[in-house]
Design a protein around this motif. Structure first.
Motif, short mmCIF file in Angstrom:
data_model
loop_
_atom_site.label_atom_id
_atom_site.label_comp_id
_atom_site.label_asym_id
_atom_site.label_seq_id
_atom_site.Cartn_x
_atom_site.Cartn_y
_atom_site.Cartn_z
N VAL A 119 1.04 -1.33 0.12
CA VAL A 119 0.00 -0.02 0.06
C VAL A 119 1.01 1.22 -0.03
O VAL A 119 2.03 1.37 0.43
CB VAL A 119 -0.95 -0.05 1.17
N ARG A 120 0.33 2.42 -0.42
CA ARG A 120 1.07 3.48 -0.38
C ARG A 120 0.45 4.47 0.92
O ARG A 120 -0.67 4.30 1.18
CB ARG A 120 0.62 4.47 -1.70
N VAL A 121 1.40 4.83 1.61
CA VAL A 121 0.99 5.43 2.97
C VAL A 121 1.50 6.93 2.80
O VAL A 121 2.53 7.25 2.30
CB VAL A 121 1.95 4.96 4.06
N VAL A 122 0.57 7.87 2.93
CA VAL A 122 0.93 9.43 3.03
C VAL A 122 0.43 9.86 4.42
O VAL A 122 -0.68 9.61 4.80
CB VAL A 122 0.12 10.09 1.52
N GLY A 123 1.45 10.81 5.13
CA GLY A 123 1.05 11.40 6.33
C GLY A 123 0.88 12.94 6.01
O GLY A 123 1.70 13.37 5.39
N TYR A 124 -0.20 13.50 6.39
CA TYR A 124 -0.60 14.86 6.23
C TYR A 124 -0.46 15.42 7.31
O TYR A 124 -0.86 15.16 8.48
CB TYR A 124 -1.79 15.10 5.59
N ARG A 125 0.28 16.83 7.39
CA ARG A 125 0.18 17.79 8.61
C ARG A 125 -0.72 18.94 8.30
O ARG A 125 -0.45 19.59 6.88
CB ARG A 125 1.61 18.21 8.95
N ASP A 169 -5.84 -2.28 -5.32
CA ASP A 169 -6.98 -2.04 -6.23
C ASP A 169 -7.52 -0.61 -6.44
O ASP A 169 -8.50 -0.34 -7.12
CB ASP A 169 -8.26 -2.87 -5.94
N GLY A 170 -6.71 0.27 -5.62
CA GLY A 170 -6.95 1.63 -5.92
C GLY A 170 -7.87 2.34 -4.90
O GLY A 170 -8.00 3.65 -4.73
N LEU A 171 -8.45 1.34 -4.00
CA LEU A 171 -9.19 2.12 -2.77
C LEU A 171 -8.21 2.87 -1.96
O LEU A 171 -7.25 2.56 -1.38
CB LEU A 171 -9.72 0.57 -1.96
N GLU A 172 -8.98 4.22 -1.50
CA GLU A 172 -8.07 5.17 -0.83
C GLU A 172 -8.93 5.34 0.33
O GLU A 172 -10.17 5.37 0.39
CB GLU A 172 -7.92 6.44 -1.40
#
Length: 312
Positions: A119-125, A169-172
């Protein structure tokens, strides 16, 4: 007393006298009268009976059936017997297939096995007012329980106000931190939504891992991916200190598969498609902070213990 002779009282018709030769030729010759009392029947060719005709038809029908059976028998005798397949035939067929078809490489098969779990993981501040994004970090994670439990690096999500993961599968969906292991730079995430067919990655002990073993790193370097790179295990039980000096890691797997920022938290996979480590750092003594051939991964035994999974 002698019996008197009986005579017919019929008289023979007198033949007319022809006046000329033509008339004589045209006149039919009179048949002699049968003698009275002559009862002998005339010879007549007998007509074939209905019974004989039925017998003839049956005989011809039988001959036709015999001809058909004979032809079928000859056809069966001329048909070649089915060939028995031997091991030699099987080996030859396999060899022809290998000669005409290019099979996927071992690395490609490993990537196919692990890809549904990456999976791709993105952390937002987010700013203080909660309306403006002031920073973000991009990394990778791997599903280790099909309920949506994900392993990644702690430094990818540390200090994030919002975490978003994107499945194969693209689910975010959003995710929350449910556990952490700072000494190994590991974080455990729980995805809020999961695909119906989510698959957990297979895990493998590092006890039999040796330098020179082939491995594949899968992740999102600089956010691009999923991307794969192949290499070998370069060493075991390595130590790493972050450039800032605030992270000291030990007992690491050293490898030379190309990784860059964004690969952090991704799986290090053997050629049989099993995860043996979580990519955590690269050695980059230059200001560019790019890959120069040395990467490090936390052994999967430590990663599994972060979520309470039993050791191998």
């Amino acid at each position: 007393m002698p019996r008197p002779a009986l005579y017919s009282n019929s008289r023979a018709a007198r033949r007319p006298v022809a006046h000329d030769a033509a008339a004589a030729d045209a006149a039919p010759a009179a048949e002699p009268a049968a003698a009275e009392g002559d009862n002998a029947p005339q010879a007549v060719s007998p007509a074939p009976s209905a019974l004989s005709r039925r017998h003839a038809r049956a005989l011809w029908s039988m001959i036709a059936v015999l001809c058909v059976l004979l032809a079928a028998s000859l056809g069966l005798q001329q048909r070649p017997a089915p060939q028995r397949i031997t091991q030699k035939d099987i080996d030859a067929a396999v060899l022809r297939t290998l000669e005409t078809t290019t099979p996927p490489s071992a690395a490609a098969r490993a990537v196919d096995a692990i890809a549904p779990s990456v999976v791709r993981v993105v952390g937002y501040r987010i700013s203080g007012n909660g309306k403006e994004e002031v920073g973000r970090s991009v990394g990778t994670g791997v599903v280790i329980v099909d309920k949506g439990i994900i392993l990644t690096n702690l430094h990818v999500v540390l200090g994030a106000d919002r975490i978003v993961v994107t499945f194969h599968d693209g689910l975010e969906t959003a995710a929350s931190i449910t556990g952490a292991q700072p000494e190994n730079d590991l974080a455990v995430l729980q995805a809020h939504k999961v695909p119906d067919d989510l698959a957990a990655a297979p895990l493998r002990s590092t006890q039999d891992l040796r330098p020179g073993d082939h491995v594949v790193a899968v992740g999102f370097p600089f956010g691009i991916g999923p991307s794969a790179s192949a290499g070998v295990v370069s060493g075991l039980q390595r130590e790493f200190t972050s450039p800032e000096g605030n992270r000291q890691l030990s007992n690491l797997i050293q490898f030379d598969a190309a990784v860059n920022p964004g690969n952090s938290g991704g799986p290090l996979v053997t050629l049989d498609g099993a995860v043996v480590g979580i990519v955590t750092a690269i050695l980059n003594p230059t200001p560019a902070r790019t890959f120069i051939g040395i990467g490090f991964a936390v052994p999967i035994e430590h990663a599994a213990s972060a979520v309470g999974m039993p050791p191998f």
